[in-house]
Design a protein around this motif. Sequence first.
Motif, PDB file in Angstrom:
ATOM      1  N   SER A  77       2.625   1.741  -3.418  1.00  0.00           N
ATOM      2  CA  SER A  77       1.660   2.246  -4.405  1.00  0.00           C
ATOM      3  C   SER A  77       1.414   3.737  -4.200  1.00  0.00           C
ATOM      4  CB  SER A  77       0.338   1.481  -4.281  1.00  0.00           C
ATOM      5  OG  SER A  77       0.500   0.125  -4.639  1.00  0.00           O
ATOM      6  N   ALA A  78       1.350   4.150  -2.935  1.00  0.00           N
ATOM      7  CA  ALA A  78       1.124   5.562  -2.621  1.00  0.00           C
ATOM      8  C   ALA A  78       2.289   6.423  -3.082  1.00  0.00           C
ATOM      9  CB  ALA A  78       0.904   5.732  -1.116  1.00  0.00           C
ATOM     10  N   ASN A 108      -6.312   3.275   4.171  1.00  0.00           N
ATOM     11  CA  ASN A 108      -5.951   1.852   4.129  1.00  0.00           C
ATOM     12  C   ASN A 108      -4.890   1.532   5.183  1.00  0.00           C
ATOM     13  OD1 ASN A 108      -7.672   1.301   1.986  1.00  0.00           O
ATOM     14  ND2 ASN A 108      -6.087   1.540   0.431  1.00  0.00           N
ATOM     15  N   LEU A 127       2.649   7.444   5.585  1.00  0.00           N
ATOM     16  CA  LEU A 127       1.453   7.812   4.832  1.00  0.00           C
ATOM     17  C   LEU A 127       0.790   9.066   5.397  1.00  0.00           C
ATOM     18  CD1 LEU A 127      -0.012   4.238   4.332  1.00  0.00           C
ATOM     19  CD2 LEU A 127       0.706   5.769   2.503  1.00  0.00           C
ATOM     20  N   ASN A 180       0.834  -1.202   0.000  1.00  0.00           N
ATOM     21  CA  ASN A 180       0.000   0.000   0.000  1.00  0.00           C
ATOM     22  C   ASN A 180       0.872   1.257   0.000  1.00  0.00           C
ATOM     23  OD1 ASN A 180      -2.704   1.372   0.453  1.00  0.00           O
ATOM     24  ND2 ASN A 180      -1.686   1.978   2.362  1.00  0.00           N
ATOM     25  N   TYR A 218      -5.054   5.963   0.354  1.00  0.00           N
ATOM     26  CA  TYR A 218      -3.954   5.098   0.792  1.00  0.00           C
ATOM     27  C   TYR A 218      -3.731   5.221   2.296  1.00  0.00           C
ATOM     28  CZ  TYR A 218      -2.505   4.153  -4.049  1.00  0.00           C
ATOM     29  OH  TYR A 218      -2.457   3.729  -5.357  1.00  0.00           O
TER      30      TYR A 218
END
Length: 207
Positions: A24-25, A53, A89, A21, A50
């Motif tokens: 991908s972010a 998640n 994140l 995750n 993201y």
Amino acid sequence: MVFFRGKKDKFSELLLKMTDNLQSATTFFLAQDISSNQGLQLLLKTIKEYEVNGDRYVETITKELSHTYITSIEREDLLQLAVYLDDVLDGMEHTAGLLEMYSVTKSTEHMKKFAQKIHDSSIEISSAINLLSRKKLLSITPYSLKIKELESDTNNLLRMSIKNLFATMKDPIMIIQYKEIYESLEGIVNDCCKVAKTLDTIIMKNA
């Protein structure tokens, strides 16, 4: 304490999902075009997804830890690793929010370099967590060292970017805004370094 035996346990699987995750972010963060307000809004919206998640994975790990008596690595280390992954994140969402709030529709070269360092750090983290899940603890060290190297490079990049900012930009409001953005970007790599240091602790305790 029982370190990963046989197939991957539920915690290593969750950590792998967290790093997928995260990567991908950072890939999206690096590639997204912010040359319009729509692009900025899409950046913030997508990074927020993201980040949500990531929060869910932390919640799941916390709940699983509350009723799991034997864990793969020490409970505190597992939770700390998950929290620091989520902090990366959180920092990305905060930075995306600043870009959108200040309507920054032109990436400076320094911003692009920060974004690349963040993405590179996420790749190293993903590789390290993959090795952790496969019980290859001593093989993690080069990746941890690389993350720390990227963090040191980013500290230098922050100094250069702020120096350039004061040398080339005249609008005091924009100087404040861009300085805040640069510091937020640098903070994301600092959070990546916290992941690396937690991995070092795990290696020390379990190798």
